[in-house]
Design an enzyme around this catalytic site. Sequence first.
Site, PDB file in Angstrom:
ATOM      1  N   CYS A  43       0.820  -1.216   0.000  1.00  0.00           N
ATOM      2  CA  CYS A  43       0.000   0.000   0.000  1.00  0.00           C
ATOM      3  C   CYS A  43       0.852   1.264   0.000  1.00  0.00           C
ATOM      4  O   CYS A  43       0.424   2.296  -0.472  1.00  0.00           O
ATOM      5  CB  CYS A  43      -0.936   0.010   1.208  1.00  0.00           C
ATOM      6  SG  CYS A  43      -0.077   0.199   2.776  1.00  0.00           S
ATOM      7  N   CYS A 147      -4.232  -9.629   5.715  1.00  0.00           N
ATOM      8  CA  CYS A 147      -4.179 -10.772   4.807  1.00  0.00           C
ATOM      9  C   CYS A 147      -5.546 -10.871   4.153  1.00  0.00           C
ATOM     10  O   CYS A 147      -6.560 -10.853   4.832  1.00  0.00           O
ATOM     11  CB  CYS A 147      -3.872 -12.061   5.564  1.00  0.00           C
ATOM     12  SG  CYS A 147      -3.991 -13.495   4.481  1.00  0.00           S
ATOM     13  N   ASP A 368      -5.751  10.317  18.380  1.00  0.00           N
ATOM     14  CA  ASP A 368      -6.183   9.629  19.598  1.00  0.00           C
ATOM     15  C   ASP A 368      -5.469  10.150  20.832  1.00  0.00           C
ATOM     16  O   ASP A 368      -5.743   9.731  21.947  1.00  0.00           O
ATOM     17  CB  ASP A 368      -5.909   8.121  19.458  1.00  0.00           C
ATOM     18  CG  ASP A 368      -6.848   7.485  18.462  1.00  0.00           C
ATOM     19  OD1 ASP A 368      -8.037   7.851  18.463  1.00  0.00           O
ATOM     20  OD2 ASP A 368      -6.400   6.646  17.667  1.00  0.00           O
ATOM     21  N   LYS A 433     -13.296   5.754  21.749  1.00  0.00           N
ATOM     22  CA  LYS A 433     -12.998   5.841  20.312  1.00  0.00           C
ATOM     23  C   LYS A 433     -13.952   4.936  19.553  1.00  0.00           C
ATOM     24  O   LYS A 433     -14.203   3.802  19.966  1.00  0.00           O
ATOM     25  CB  LYS A 433     -11.556   5.376  20.054  1.00  0.00           C
ATOM     26  CG  LYS A 433     -11.212   5.234  18.560  1.00  0.00           C
ATOM     27  CD  LYS A 433      -9.727   4.912  18.360  1.00  0.00           C
ATOM     28  CE  LYS A 433      -9.351   4.819  16.895  1.00  0.00           C
ATOM     29  NZ  LYS A 433      -7.916   4.642  16.663  1.00  0.00           N
ATOM     30  N   PHE A 776      -9.082 -12.682  -6.712  1.00  0.00           N
ATOM     31  CA  PHE A 776     -10.496 -12.610  -6.306  1.00  0.00           C
ATOM     32  C   PHE A 776     -11.415 -12.113  -7.424  1.00  0.00           C
ATOM     33  O   PHE A 776     -12.473 -11.552  -7.153  1.00  0.00           O
ATOM     34  CB  PHE A 776     -10.660 -11.736  -5.051  1.00  0.00           C
ATOM     35  CG  PHE A 776      -9.642 -12.014  -3.984  1.00  0.00           C
ATOM     36  CD1 PHE A 776      -9.600 -13.258  -3.359  1.00  0.00           C
ATOM     37  CD2 PHE A 776      -8.713 -11.060  -3.614  1.00  0.00           C
ATOM     38  CE1 PHE A 776      -8.647 -13.531  -2.397  1.00  0.00           C
ATOM     39  CE2 PHE A 776      -7.745 -11.327  -2.660  1.00  0.00           C
ATOM     40  CZ  PHE A 776      -7.715 -12.572  -2.047  1.00  0.00           C
ATOM     41  N   GLU A1220     -15.497 -19.937  -3.860  1.00  0.00           N
ATOM     42  CA  GLU A1220     -16.434 -18.825  -3.742  1.00  0.00           C
ATOM     43  C   GLU A1220     -17.597 -19.046  -2.769  1.00  0.00           C
ATOM     44  O   GLU A1220     -18.002 -18.114  -2.067  1.00  0.00           O
ATOM     45  CB  GLU A1220     -17.025 -18.505  -5.123  1.00  0.00           C
ATOM     46  CG  GLU A1220     -16.006 -17.983  -6.101  1.00  0.00           C
ATOM     47  CD  GLU A1220     -16.599 -17.884  -7.493  1.00  0.00           C
ATOM     48  OE1 GLU A1220     -16.754 -16.770  -7.992  1.00  0.00           O
ATOM     49  OE2 GLU A1220     -16.915 -18.940  -8.067  1.00  0.00           O
TER      50      GLU A1220
HETATM   51  C1  LIG Z   1      -1.350   3.888   8.772  1.00  0.00           C
HETATM   52  C2  LIG Z   1      -1.509   4.961   9.786  1.00  0.00           C
HETATM   53  C3  LIG Z   1      -2.479   4.851  10.757  1.00  0.00           C
HETATM   54  C4  LIG Z   1      -2.643   5.850  11.695  1.00  0.00           C
HETATM   55  N1  LIG Z   1      -3.605   5.703  12.652  1.00  0.00           N
HETATM   56  C5  LIG Z   1      -3.736   6.628  13.615  1.00  0.00           C
HETATM   57  C6  LIG Z   1      -4.680   6.486  14.658  1.00  0.00           C
HETATM   58  O1  LIG Z   1      -5.412   5.496  14.720  1.00  0.00           O
HETATM   59  N2  LIG Z   1      -4.768   7.469  15.588  1.00  0.00           N
HETATM   60  C7  LIG Z   1      -3.966   8.563  15.550  1.00  0.00           C
HETATM   61  O2  LIG Z   1      -4.070   9.413  16.420  1.00  0.00           O
HETATM   62  N3  LIG Z   1      -3.062   8.724  14.579  1.00  0.00           N
HETATM   63  C8  LIG Z   1      -2.934   7.792  13.620  1.00  0.00           C
HETATM   64  N4  LIG Z   1      -2.010   7.963  12.638  1.00  0.00           N
HETATM   65  C9  LIG Z   1      -1.226   9.209  12.617  1.00  0.00           C
HETATM   66  C10 LIG Z   1       0.076   9.036  13.359  1.00  0.00           C
HETATM   67  O3  LIG Z   1      -0.171   8.939  14.712  1.00  0.00           O
HETATM   68  C11 LIG Z   1       0.904  10.231  13.061  1.00  0.00           C
HETATM   69  O4  LIG Z   1       1.242  10.174  11.699  1.00  0.00           O
HETATM   70  C12 LIG Z   1       2.167  10.202  13.874  1.00  0.00           C
HETATM   71  O5  LIG Z   1       1.939  10.317  15.223  1.00  0.00           O
HETATM   72  C13 LIG Z   1       3.106  11.266  13.428  1.00  0.00           C
HETATM   73  O6  LIG Z   1       4.327  11.039  14.097  1.00  0.00           O
HETATM   74  P1  LIG Z   1       5.682  10.928  13.313  1.00  0.00           P
HETATM   75  O7  LIG Z   1       6.748  10.855  14.338  1.00  0.00           O
HETATM   76  O8  LIG Z   1       5.671   9.859  12.339  1.00  0.00           O
HETATM   77  O9  LIG Z   1       5.670  12.331  12.595  1.00  0.00           O
HETATM   78  P2  LIG Z   1       6.369  12.917  11.254  1.00  0.00           P
HETATM   79  O10 LIG Z   1       5.658  12.402  10.098  1.00  0.00           O
HETATM   80  O11 LIG Z   1       7.821  12.517  11.335  1.00  0.00           O
HETATM   81  O12 LIG Z   1       6.162  14.395  11.524  1.00  0.00           O
HETATM   82  C14 LIG Z   1       4.888  14.947  11.620  1.00  0.00           C
HETATM   83  C15 LIG Z   1       4.956  16.444  11.920  1.00  0.00           C
HETATM   84  O13 LIG Z   1       5.479  16.641  13.226  1.00  0.00           O
HETATM   85  C16 LIG Z   1       6.542  17.586  13.186  1.00  0.00           C
HETATM   86  N5  LIG Z   1       7.451  17.290  14.303  1.00  0.00           N
HETATM   87  C17 LIG Z   1       7.972  16.095  14.638  1.00  0.00           C
HETATM   88  N6  LIG Z   1       8.691  16.228  15.757  1.00  0.00           N
HETATM   89  C18 LIG Z   1       8.638  17.532  16.131  1.00  0.00           C
HETATM   90  C19 LIG Z   1       9.167  18.274  17.216  1.00  0.00           C
HETATM   91  N7  LIG Z   1       9.912  17.710  18.164  1.00  0.00           N
HETATM   92  N8  LIG Z   1       8.869  19.582  17.271  1.00  0.00           N
HETATM   93  C20 LIG Z   1       8.120  20.175  16.331  1.00  0.00           C
HETATM   94  N9  LIG Z   1       7.609  19.523  15.273  1.00  0.00           N
HETATM   95  C21 LIG Z   1       7.849  18.207  15.193  1.00  0.00           C
HETATM   96  C22 LIG Z   1       7.126  17.362  11.828  1.00  0.00           C
HETATM   97  O14 LIG Z   1       7.865  18.480  11.410  1.00  0.00           O
HETATM   98  C23 LIG Z   1       5.894  17.182  10.983  1.00  0.00           C
HETATM   99  O15 LIG Z   1       5.319  18.406  10.675  1.00  0.00           O
HETATM  100  C24 LIG Z   1      -1.818   6.996  11.670  1.00  0.00           C
HETATM  101  C25 LIG Z   1      -0.831   7.123  10.690  1.00  0.00           C
HETATM  102  C26 LIG Z   1      -0.675   6.120   9.752  1.00  0.00           C
HETATM  103  C27 LIG Z   1       0.369   6.275   8.702  1.00  0.00           C
HETATM  104  S1  FES Z   2      -1.888 -15.075   1.869  1.00  0.00           S
HETATM  105 FE1  FES Z   2      -2.275 -13.220   2.896  1.00  0.00          FE
HETATM  106  S2  FES Z   2      -2.876 -11.892   1.324  1.00  0.00           S
HETATM  107 FE2  FES Z   2      -2.667 -13.757   0.308  1.00  0.00          FE
HETATM  108  S1  FES Z   3       3.358  -1.399   1.961  1.00  0.00           S
HETATM  109 FE1  FES Z   3       4.001  -0.649   3.818  1.00  0.00          FE
HETATM  110  S2  FES Z   3       2.321  -0.933   5.074  1.00  0.00           S
HETATM  111 FE2  FES Z   3       1.552  -1.473   3.131  1.00  0.00          FE
END
Ligand SMILES: Cc1cc2nc3c(=O)[nH]c(=O)nc-3n(C[C@H](O)[C@H](O)[C@H](O)COP(=O)(O)OP(=O)(O)OC[C@H]3O[C@@H](n4cnc5c(N)ncnc54)[C@H](O)[C@@H]3O)c2cc1C
Ligand code: FES
Ligand code: FES
Length: 1288
Positions: A43, A147, A368, A433, A776, A1220
């Site tokens: 993805c 999966c 969250d 939530k 599928f 199926e």
């Molecule tokens: C698949 C997926 C599922 C998710 N599900 C949820 C969920 O269920 N609930 C939820 O709440 N969130 C969810 N998220 C969001 C996720 O929590 C946030 O993307 C994550 O917390 C961001 O943190 P990071 O360290 O990766 O940030 P980055 O992507 O590295 O940075 C995000 C931002 O924070 C800034 N930053 C980082 N550190 C600092 C600092 N010290 N000071 C100032 N700025 C800073 C960066 O500059 C940027 O602007 C999901 C994300 C993904 C990809």
């Molecule tokens: S065995 Fe998991 S996606 Fe096909």
């Molecule tokens: S390819 Fe990275 S999580 Fe789906």
Amino acid sequence: MTFRNKLCFYLNGTSVEIDNPDPDATLLNYVRSIGLTGTKLGCGEGGCGSCTIMISSYDRTLDKISHISANACLTPLCSVDGKHVITIEGIGNVKNPHPIQERLALLHGSQCGFCTPGFVMSLYSLLRNNPNPSEEEAEACFDGNLCRCTGYRPILDAAKTFANNSCVETDGLDENHEPQENLGCGKADCCKLKNIDNADTTFNHNFSQINFKKYDSTQELIFPPSLMKYVPEPLHFSSNKTKWFRPVNLNQLLSLKAEYPNAVLVSGNTRIGIETKFENIKYDVRIYVGDIPELKSWEFKEDGLILGANMTISHVQTVLKEACNYYKPHQIQTFEALSESLKRLATNQIRNISTLAGNIIANSSTSDLIPLILSSKSIFSLSSIQSTSIKSRPIPSISFWTGYNQDCRESSEILEKIYIPCSNHGQYVRAYKQSKRHYGDRAIVNAGLSISLDHNAHVQEACFAFGGMSGAVVRAPNSENFIVGKKWGEEDVLKQLNEILCEEFQLSFSVTGGMATYRKTLVIGFINKFWYEVIKSANITALSPDIETSLGEIKRSVSKGSQTIGRPEKGNKIVGKPISHVSGMKQTTGEAVYVDDMPRIEALNVPGVKGFFSAKDVPGKNCWGLVLPDEEIFASKEVFFVGQAIGLIVAETKKIAQEAKDLVKIEYEELPHIITIDEAIEQNSYYPVTPQLARGDVEKGFQESDYIFEGEARSGAQEHFYMETNTVLVIPKEDDEFEVHSSTQNPTSVQTRIAETLGIPANKIVSRVKRVGGGFGGKETKSFNISSAIAVGAWHLRKPVRCMLDRNEDIIITGQRHPFLGRWKVGLTKEGKILAYDLKLYLNSGGTSDMSIIIANCALQASDGCYYIPNVQFVGYPCKTNIHSHTAFRGFGKPQAVFVTESMMIDAAERMGIDVDELREKNFYMEGQKTPYNQTVENWCLPSVYQQVKEFSEFEKRKKEVEEFNSNNKWRKRGLALMPIMFGIGFPLPFLNQAGALVHIYTDGSVLISHGGVEIGQGLNTKMLQIASEALDVPLNTVHLMESATNIVINASPTAGSTGSDLNGFAVHNACKILVERLKPYREKMPDKSFQEIVSAAYHDRVNLSANGFYKTPDLGENIFPYFTTGAAYTEVEIDTLTGDHTILRTDLCMDIGRSLNYAIDVGQIEGAFIQGIGWCTNEETLHFPNGSLDIPQDFRIYTYEGAKTSKINSIHSSKGIGEPPLLLGSNVYFAIREAIKAARKCNDNNTPVAFRIPATPEKIRIACDDEIVRKCKTEKKDGEVPWVIEP
Ligand SMILES: Cc1cc2nc3c(=O)[nH]c(=O)nc-3n(C[C@H](O)[C@H](O)[C@H](O)COP(=O)(O)OP(=O)(O)OC[C@H]3O[C@@H](n4cnc5c(N)ncnc54)[C@H](O)[C@@H]3O)c2cc1C
Ligand code: FES
Ligand code: FES
């Protein structure tokens, strides 16, 4: 500051150094580019887990090595300096697999295999941290892995063999892993050996015992000693687009931030990664903050907790656990709530890398974290460098955010620390939530609620923060002000609070995000839960028992499954045995090769874009169609739907091609469009063929009926979500020859289509498929356009061209399962006999006709359900709309048709006031009766299958238990439903019911078989090998199968319609029979000789050792199908009527599968199909903008019906197609949910029929409960308002 420009890390135990790596590269890009292709791209956005790898690092201050699972697709390559990255290749291989790889393969945990390396790495990371996990931990480590094939049960079973509370016996080392008959799955205390619930069962089982390789955690790859001495240094890398800095302490970071005030900080990259990839946001300078100790430290202060801003969420979870033990019970309210809440934030892999600061700064409205940060009055510490010293300023969280995506930081400031105060005496804090999926999903609405009570339960202070109600997390000031001074626990106060909240959150009908009514009901639902939970915790008054039992959220227990299966009839040596998937071990070790894993061949050697090709560049025909010629490779004049291809950009790399695509400017003239079925009906927009099926005289039937009812049922679309997206590689050869490797289910038609597109004969094209990462039905016709388009590029450039669609591209370009609307009228006698059934099925077919007309026809053939109805009139209307073109999907229109007919049965029974089971049983087909398409029902065992499910599921007893439960619970209701199915196996078009095979025997006695089917994970090749091995009477391991290729086998049909085993199996069998006949004289002459000697003798006598097998299904004329597969399921669910959440408590599912070719594989198909059906009926919702994007049963019991007279089945070895049919039973879960909703409505004086379009999402469940809160929150549509999104 001096910077190192070289990235140094370890990969699978080997040191790697890269000079100035590209700051844009992800770890996934890198490992795949160097040939470690076991890590897959599913993805690219952290959602599927197929790219999971493990990262180990050494924490010098704690003197501790930590291991985390992470999504390589989001992890920047530049972030791994000083770390040890382990990919699937680093832990084992086919010759010496890791115990996880071995057990997952041998316990049938891998079907198509595309997801499998990700699952292995998630479990591996868990075991590296905790070699003795509990069953709960073993199950929970997969919350970030999807999966699409297995239905998860076998994966969970394999994982639980490592759990300390599991029944597994892992000590018996057996190098050969020779299966021993009839001893269960290998666990000493295997559930297949035990009787379910300790009750004696008369059923047999046929799983083999495997003495697994022992797991010894001391033998794992060590952390490289040189990395223990690693001294972090500042790093700097750059490309022509962006700069990357890695400071190693706070001072350096703040200096860099002062120098580059517009620089973005990168920590986990889980937000930035999405922004740069999908939202096209560019950052010139990135500063990586993941290796700064000051930002990862924490401290327990007297009155609160200080957390470093860039602690990962997982790390925070560990610290919170410690805090809960460290502080006094009244002080830990916030910490406990936060701890609970973080469990549901994203997935393990995301929590392991994403950070507090990242979440806070990203400021998502559904964070969250933020609701609790607000309600706990946390304080942020912002730091910057001024002159040479660090300056910090505290800022209350409440004042931090200043607007949408804005906060009060100066450009030189960073978030350094977060102070979360302890709770006080009398303070109560909770988090709530609700999301579409319980785990790994964003909130629809969430809440962080806090109140402080005095000793008389009067509220002194309140903070109600809600996510998902606006562009950012918001508080409810009016409600907070109202409640202060009031007495908590007084019912009147709660009523008024509900009113005020309802007023406070006025969402309009067309609000961004949609679901206005539901979101409001969730706010009030959460407050109501909080209200009673506080009453209980604070001991304010005694709660009534029905409320007390309804508190908290629905909890899942560890899932368990049992498979009670019959022994195949004696006589076979190999056929019928539960042999593991032949590619299983390759898949679990990452060695299985998919198209995008094939090595890069000499391609386009100069950087940049190589060409743009559109309709005018197609050398042959740009247009084709199965029924109507309306499918264009590239749109030539008019675009009919979003996602329709206009042209192809070929570039040296995928990244360059995608960047070039973003530069293309297209101006569209917006024409009137049709999105929904209702709009199509209104505007009479149909494809010009209207399939019909009729028998008897419907009008007469209605005249003779005592009851006539009318109604409708609707079902939504479903995305195939095969884990491997559509992929193709076209290699031009000499003489206009082309070799095509693709992920199609239909290699023959890929060949035909490309030949037509290029205007060359089919004999110049070889279409090959080794394996497909799930199909599928979505890769039946939809792969043609993609491979033809790529072939156009290869034709012009005379170079190999490859394409693997990104997930978002695949979803938007290829179609899905058709949404259906069924309008019905049924006539019944007062005794409950159905006399007449008039049905109109409308299917949203999208912008091209694809297979929609054939699917409509198949749906009509399934519309009788399992019932004999003398007078029927069925008509199918394929609606022409302007959404992507819908296509085949497991079941081919039958799941939708059966859903409509079962809805009709339930509706009719309810209106007659009789039990639907009684109505069903009165109308079941009987042996010898004819279907509306004139097929005689033979070998009919459905009524017995149905009875069997009733018996094993303790149908009557559990009905009573559910009634009792419902009367004792205010906001929890349970529902039970039973459902039968019959499914005709075979292609609706007779000519497709044929297959070819080629079998060679080499003089060393080894056998090579080829057939025209495709291995898409369903175990087809394993079954074909079993059939050949049985027919030739040679050991299984002497038979091999390489790939499906059009230059080897012709007369091949698509691998679809549950026909693969029958058609190809017979073809293989027939080829083998020819060879057996040829070898017979030698076998008779040399009875004591080995097969090799016999073959050698025949060869020297010039006997042809190669045979072509052909098969066509006989007697297709009056009979459309050679036979029916039947089954039934009984499901119990529980819903939370305040949130719409649900869980499947138990499913008993029985299928009549004839004499199985391989029980283990068939059980895998049953489970996988059923779970996919549940997805369609409960949580997979496809929504479109009006102008045009794990919940398995907790207790899952499978039985196979052994009473059928298998000798009469017209199929290979009397087995039955099973791919199926079980999917149709997915709607059994919807019907059980419907029963639970009925129970809830009864409490709210609503006895009207429950009707809503599937899937039964939490929103629909909640709204259908129709209580006072829903009525109060109802958001009416005002004139001119359009919904934010619509269901097509
Ligand atoms: C698949 C997926 C599922 C998710 N599900 C949820 C969920 O269920 N609930 C939820 O709440 N969130 C969810 N998220 C969001 C996720 O929590 C946030 O993307 C994550 O917390 C961001 O943190 P990071 O360290 O990766 O940030 P980055 O992507 O590295 O940075 C995000 C931002 O924070 C800034 N930053 C980082 N550190 C600092 C600092 N010290 N000071 C100032 N700025 C800073 C960066 O500059 C940027 O602007 C999901 C994300 C993904 C990809
Ligand atoms: S065995 Fe998991 S996606 Fe096909
Ligand atoms: S390819 Fe990275 S999580 Fe789906």
